[in-house]
Design a protein around this motif. Structure first.
Motif, PDB file in Angstrom:
ATOM      1  N   TRP A 279      96.953  59.901  13.947  1.00  0.00           N
ATOM      2  CA  TRP A 279      96.005  59.336  14.896  1.00  0.00           C
ATOM      3  C   TRP A 279      94.693  60.113  14.900  1.00  0.00           C
ATOM      4  N   ASN A 280      94.755  61.410  14.823  1.00  0.00           N
ATOM      5  CA  ASN A 280      93.529  62.210  14.813  1.00  0.00           C
ATOM      6  C   ASN A 280      92.668  61.899  13.595  1.00  0.00           C
ATOM      7  N   LYS A 283      90.847  58.584  14.307  1.00  0.00           N
ATOM      8  CA  LYS A 283      89.716  58.779  15.225  1.00  0.00           C
ATOM      9  C   LYS A 283      88.537  59.443  14.528  1.00  0.00           C
ATOM     10  N   ARG A 284      88.844  60.368  13.640  1.00  0.00           N
ATOM     11  CA  ARG A 284      87.771  61.086  12.946  1.00  0.00           C
ATOM     12  C   ARG A 284      87.033  60.181  11.960  1.00  0.00           C
ATOM     13  N   TRP A 313      94.566  52.634  24.004  1.00  0.00           N
ATOM     14  CA  TRP A 313      93.694  53.804  24.108  1.00  0.00           C
ATOM     15  C   TRP A 313      92.260  53.322  24.209  1.00  0.00           C
ATOM     16  N   ASP A 315      88.173  54.827  24.579  1.00  0.00           N
ATOM     17  CA  ASP A 315      87.230  55.947  24.640  1.00  0.00           C
ATOM     18  C   ASP A 315      86.310  55.712  25.828  1.00  0.00           C
TER      19      ASP A 315
END
Length: 334
Positions: A279-280, A283-284, A313, A315
């Protein structure tokens, strides 16, 4: 129209004055083509359902009335959404030379989208989503150059020689929204690569149908290893089959294309049991991502930080997006 056991469509003495005919609540319709043909100047004809609830069922007594459509030269918007017993559209639909929107969503008995539809060059929106008896699309859709929205496009069996291929869609220079259903006998090969050639495509949904439990009868479908769509803003992937898990992964979707990162703002990943992705990392790489849904993708994770109980999710630093005003359409409208 008033609701009762069966509603007959009757017209006033001056049907030429009608510009819009809207079915508010009738469930059983009776009409004939002579009546329909009297609506010479109608712009909008919505006989199907508009409620987004399954209990709003609509049936027609006889589909022969559809032959009267050829007389409605000025018709711009035709909705037959959710009407049962319509198995195919008549060839006379070619008479709708000014039609912009054709809504056939949820016509569960629809088995054939006649090739005559492809002669309506004015169409900007064609919706055949959730018509699960459809097993292919007609050749010639690529010539409908005004199409902007195409929902429910079916990739059928490789055995069929008279169906529209994904490669045809590259001719649709105005297409920005596309949803695809890949049938159980489809062999898509490198075809998904063709979608990269649709320059204005911003919203894409791909759903895999139920795969046969004994795939040995057919050659296992292969998917391209690189699938770059650098300008996408919304992506929905559903029901990728387990037996293709080693070949069909999000890693095939190139997150960087010619040094230009994806512009994806909304991402949905559902029922992808074998998908392995951090997931990170997403997002990146997806620097424009505003909101995401990860649902039943156990190898990504079931309790990711920042996700609510429904797998969403947001932001919240990217105002004005919030969980209460999030413009995240339902799957039906993807």
């Amino acid at each position: 129209m008033k609701e009762k056991d069966q509603v007959e469509i009757t017209l006033e003495s001056n049907p030429n004055e009608l510009r819009l005919l809207f079915n508010l609540s009738a469930q059983y319709l009776s009409c004939n083509k002579e009546q329909l043909a009297r609506l010479k100047l109608i712009y909008t004809l919505l006989l199907g359902r508009w409620q987004n609830l399954s209990r709003h069922h609509i049936e027609v007594e006889d589909t022969k009335f559809l032959d009267g459509l050829q007389s409605l030269k000025g018709l711009r918007y035709l909705s037959l959404q959710g009407i049962s017993r319509i198995t195919e559209l008549p060839k006379t639909i070619t008479g709708l030379t000014n039609l912009l929107i054709l809504d056939l969503r949820l016509c569960h008995n629809l088995e054939n989208v006649t090739a005559a539809v492809t002669s309506i060059k004015s169409l900007t929106h064609l919706d055949v989503s959730e018509c699960y008896l459809l097993d292919k699309m007609p050749q010639g859709i690529g010539s409908m150059t005004n199409l902007q929205v195409l929902k429910g496009f079916v990739v059928g069996s490789a055995r069929s020689t008279d169906q529209c291929r994904l490669s045809e869609l590259t001719h649709l220079k105005k297409l920005w929204k596309l949803s695809i259903r890949i049938g159980s006998e489809a062999q898509i090969g490198e075809d998904l690569n063709e979608l990269s050639e649709i320059e204005k495509l911003r919203s894409l949904k791909i759903a895999w149908g139920h795969m046969k439990s004994s795939p040995s009868e057919y050659t296992k479908p292969k998917t391209s290893r690189t699938f770059s769509l650098g300008k996408l803003e919304k992506l929905v992937l559903e029901c990728v089959p387990d037996d293709d898990s080693e070949e069909i992964k999000l890693s095939q979707l190139s997150l960087v294309s010619e040094d230009v990162r994806w512009n994806v703002e909304i991402l949905r990943l559902k029922f992808l049991k074998e998908l392995k992705l951090e997931w990170n990392y997403m997002k990146r790489e997806l620097i424009q991502l505003r909101c995401a849904q990860i649902y039943k993708c156990p190898k990504i994770g079931s309790s990711l930080p920042g996700f609510d109980e429904n797998g969403f999710w947001v932001d919240e630093t990217r105002v004005p997006i919030t969980r209460t005003n999030l413009e995240l359409p339902s799957d039906d409208n993807a």
